[in-house]
Motif scaffolding. Structure first.
Motif, PDB file in Angstrom:
ATOM      1  N   MET A   1       0.420  -7.102   2.968  1.00 46.11           N
ATOM      2  CA  MET A   1      -0.497  -7.601   3.728  1.00 46.11           C
ATOM      3  C   MET A   1      -0.985  -8.955   3.143  1.00 46.11           C
ATOM      4  O   MET A   1      -1.922  -9.602   2.858  1.00 46.11           O
ATOM      5  CB  MET A   1      -1.837  -6.784   3.526  1.00 46.11           C
ATOM      6  CG  MET A   1      -1.627  -5.323   3.972  1.00 46.11           C
ATOM      7  SD  MET A   1      -1.149  -5.224   5.662  1.00 46.11           S
ATOM      8  CE  MET A   1      -2.607  -5.500   6.465  1.00 46.11           C
TER       9      MET A   1
ATOM     10  N   GLU B   1       6.510   3.908  14.064  1.00 46.46           N
ATOM     11  CA  GLU B   1       6.820   2.852  12.991  1.00 46.46           C
ATOM     12  C   GLU B   1       8.056   3.514  12.383  1.00 46.46           C
ATOM     13  O   GLU B   1       9.175   2.781  12.077  1.00 46.46           O
ATOM     14  CB  GLU B   1       5.768   2.417  11.968  1.00 46.46           C
ATOM     15  CG  GLU B   1       4.551   1.807  12.682  1.00 46.46           C
ATOM     16  CD  GLU B   1       3.719   0.997  11.559  1.00 46.46           C
ATOM     17  OE1 GLU B   1       3.870   1.233  10.377  1.00 46.46           O
ATOM     18  OE2 GLU B   1       2.930   0.680  11.985  1.00 46.46           O
TER      19      GLU B   1
ATOM     20  N   ALA C   1       6.915  -4.487   4.827  1.00 48.87           N
ATOM     21  CA  ALA C   1       6.556  -3.094   5.248  1.00 48.87           C
ATOM     22  C   ALA C   1       5.170  -2.949   4.758  1.00 48.87           C
ATOM     23  O   ALA C   1       4.902  -2.248   3.841  1.00 48.87           O
ATOM     24  CB  ALA C   1       7.531  -2.124   4.773  1.00 48.87           C
ATOM     25  N   GLY C   2       4.153  -3.628   5.640  1.00 47.78           N
ATOM     26  CA  GLY C   2       2.874  -3.264   5.034  1.00 47.78           C
ATOM     27  C   GLY C   2       2.395  -4.142   4.023  1.00 47.78           C
ATOM     28  O   GLY C   2       1.690  -4.002   3.304  1.00 47.78           O
TER      29      GLY C   2
ATOM     30  N   GLN D   1       2.043   5.040  13.563  1.00 49.60           N
ATOM     31  CA  GLN D   1       2.869   4.954  12.535  1.00 49.60           C
ATOM     32  C   GLN D   1       4.065   5.904  12.665  1.00 49.60           C
ATOM     33  O   GLN D   1       5.029   6.003  11.927  1.00 49.60           O
ATOM     34  CB  GLN D   1       2.134   5.128  11.310  1.00 49.60           C
ATOM     35  CG  GLN D   1       1.171   4.166  10.637  1.00 49.60           C
ATOM     36  CD  GLN D   1       0.337   4.086   9.440  1.00 49.60           C
ATOM     37  OE1 GLN D   1       0.410   5.255   8.937  1.00 49.60           O
ATOM     38  NE2 GLN D   1      -0.393   3.117   9.406  1.00 49.60           N
TER      39      GLN D   1
ATOM     40  N   ILE E   1       6.871  -5.570  10.215  1.00 50.17           N
ATOM     41  CA  ILE E   1       6.262  -4.698  11.376  1.00 50.17           C
ATOM     42  C   ILE E   1       4.842  -4.783  11.452  1.00 50.17           C
ATOM     43  O   ILE E   1       4.205  -5.078  10.446  1.00 50.17           O
ATOM     44  CB  ILE E   1       6.614  -3.118  10.857  1.00 50.17           C
ATOM     45  CG1 ILE E   1       6.458  -2.316  11.989  1.00 50.17           C
ATOM     46  CG2 ILE E   1       6.074  -2.585   9.641  1.00 50.17           C
ATOM     47  CD1 ILE E   1       7.210  -0.958  12.131  1.00 50.17           C
ATOM     48  N   HIS E   2       4.541  -5.147  12.678  1.00 45.34           N
ATOM     49  CA  HIS E   2       3.041  -5.308  12.941  1.00 45.34           C
ATOM     50  C   HIS E   2       2.440  -4.186  13.868  1.00 45.34           C
ATOM     51  O   HIS E   2       3.095  -4.070  14.900  1.00 45.34           O
ATOM     52  CB  HIS E   2       2.948  -6.784  13.594  1.00 45.34           C
ATOM     53  CG  HIS E   2       1.423  -6.970  13.641  1.00 45.34           C
ATOM     54  ND1 HIS E   2       0.523  -7.608  12.904  1.00 45.34           N
ATOM     55  CD2 HIS E   2       0.577  -7.032  14.945  1.00 45.34           C
ATOM     56  CE1 HIS E   2      -0.511  -7.752  13.444  1.00 45.34           C
ATOM     57  NE2 HIS E   2      -0.622  -7.455  14.537  1.00 45.34           N
ATOM     58  N   PRO E   3       1.577  -3.796  13.531  1.00 44.30           N
ATOM     59  CA  PRO E   3       0.998  -2.580  14.595  1.00 44.30           C
ATOM     60  C   PRO E   3       0.166  -3.060  15.690  1.00 44.30           C
ATOM     61  O   PRO E   3      -1.190  -2.757  15.678  1.00 44.30           O
ATOM     62  CB  PRO E   3      -0.068  -2.065  13.353  1.00 44.30           C
ATOM     63  CG  PRO E   3      -0.582  -2.985  12.575  1.00 44.30           C
ATOM     64  CD  PRO E   3       0.784  -3.859  12.369  1.00 44.30           C
TER      65      PRO E   3
ATOM     66  N   GLY F   1       0.689  -1.244   0.078  1.00 47.02           N
ATOM     67  CA  GLY F   1      -0.014  -0.174  -0.011  1.00 47.02           C
ATOM     68  C   GLY F   1       0.731   1.465  -0.192  1.00 47.02           C
ATOM     69  O   GLY F   1       1.862   1.431  -0.836  1.00 47.02           O
ATOM     70  N   ASN F   2       0.575   2.085   1.031  1.00 45.39           N
ATOM     71  CA  ASN F   2       0.998   3.729   1.159  1.00 45.39           C
ATOM     72  C   ASN F   2       2.450   3.627   1.184  1.00 45.39           C
ATOM     73  O   ASN F   2       3.277   4.419   0.425  1.00 45.39           O
ATOM     74  CB  ASN F   2       0.374   4.155   2.207  1.00 45.39           C
ATOM     75  CG  ASN F   2       1.015   5.443   2.415  1.00 45.39           C
ATOM     76  OD1 ASN F   2       1.380   6.289   1.419  1.00 45.39           O
ATOM     77  ND2 ASN F   2       0.844   6.125   3.590  1.00 45.39           N
ATOM     78  N   GLY F   3       3.328   2.847   1.692  1.00 48.49           N
ATOM     79  CA  GLY F   3       4.751   2.589   1.918  1.00 48.49           C
ATOM     80  C   GLY F   3       5.325   3.826   2.763  1.00 48.49           C
ATOM     81  O   GLY F   3       6.362   4.237   2.455  1.00 48.49           O
ATOM     82  N   SER F   4       4.788   4.106   3.678  1.00 46.74           N
ATOM     83  CA  SER F   4       5.221   5.085   4.448  1.00 46.74           C
ATOM     84  C   SER F   4       6.471   4.561   5.577  1.00 46.74           C
ATOM     85  O   SER F   4       7.551   5.307   5.461  1.00 46.74           O
ATOM     86  CB  SER F   4       4.288   5.816   5.442  1.00 46.74           C
ATOM     87  OG  SER F   4       3.829   4.656   6.349  1.00 46.74           O
ATOM     88  N   ASN F   5       6.409   3.305   5.669  1.00 46.67           N
ATOM     89  CA  ASN F   5       7.604   2.700   6.150  1.00 46.67           C
ATOM     90  C   ASN F   5       8.705   2.516   5.136  1.00 46.67           C
ATOM     91  O   ASN F   5       9.738   2.896   5.385  1.00 46.67           O
ATOM     92  CB  ASN F   5       7.290   1.313   6.736  1.00 46.67           C
ATOM     93  CG  ASN F   5       6.692   1.299   8.120  1.00 46.67           C
ATOM     94  OD1 ASN F   5       7.193   1.529   9.024  1.00 46.67           O
ATOM     95  ND2 ASN F   5       5.390   1.101   8.196  1.00 46.67           N
TER      96      ASN F   5
END
Ligand code: GAR
Length: 210
Positions: free
Chosen positions: A90, A174, A87-88, A171, A108-110, A10-14
């Motif tokens: 899923m 993160e 990294a996200g 996040q 990484i798990h929220p 997804g977004n890829g902020s990590n």
């Protein structure tokens, strides 16, 4: 130099945090490639903007999990990877895939594992009336979200928080802890042995580095 292959959905902020740490000279590594299982993942754009090889392996185009994971493995090996960074990403990975990359596969798990494995972690923390929530980085083993924890970061849950509020607070953490873990890994300080995370030859406790 340590090659990181980053898997996203997804977004890829990590991913962005990792890219930024590398460009700032705070992480001695390269992102050798980015793989998304979704064609429209914004993280693919982030990778391209940074001049990183990025491909989509669309899971809908594969017969089953085994064939997907074997294509994934091939693509990772084409990029080259000392560490495979989820990294996200899923998707559940087959035990064969996980075993192949044992000790160099991190996620990484929220949530504060072992709490809230799986999905919708922020909403579940709110629904349970938790006053504390957070995020974990862990080595991946065949047990879903069950591998040894490397580090956790805690955040408060405030009254009236929505799942999005909480996700945002998590996040922020993160973006701080994932690059830190990758710094340890790249420096050769971090490994997995007998299903334990080892930092500087010390077994980390169940909740990771403190
Ligand atoms: C992150 O919050 C990560 O912890 C979570 O997905 C988000 C991805 O954000 N991962 C999982 O839920 C794994 N089961 P990003 O694409 O912006 O990095």
């Amino acid at each position: 130099v340590t090659k990181l292959c980053v898997l996203i959905s997804g977004n890829g902020s990590n991913l962005q945090a990792i890219i930024d740490e590398i460009s700032a000279g705070r992480l001695d590594a390269v992102v050798s490639g980015v793989i998304s299982n979704r064609p429209n993942a914004y993280g693919l754009e982030r990778a391209k903007s940074a001049g990183i090889n990025a491909v989509c392996l669309d899971h809908t185009q594969f017969e089953d999990r085994e064939s997907y994971d074997s294509a994934l493995k091939e693509q990772i090996n084409t990029f080259g990877a000392d560490c495979v960074v989820l990294a996200g990403f899923m998707r559940i990975l087959t035990p064969e895939f996980v075993d192949e990359f044992a000790g160099k596969l991190v996620n990484i798990h929220p949530s504060l594992l072992p709490k809230y494995k799986g999905l919708h972690t922020h909403q579940r923390a709110i629904d349970n009336g938790d006053t504390e929530h957070g995020v974990s980085v862990h080595f991946v083993t065949p047990e879903l979200d069950g591998g040894p924890v490397i580090i956790q970061s805690r955040v408060p849950v405030f009254e009236g928080d929505s799942a999005d509020d909480l996700a945002e607070r998590v996040q922020e953490q993160e973006r701080r802890i994932y690059p830190l873990v990758l710094r340890w890994f790249s420096a050769g300080r971090l490994s997995m042995r007998d299903n334990k995370a080892i930092l500087d030859e010390q077994e980390l406790p169940e909740t990771g580095y403190a």
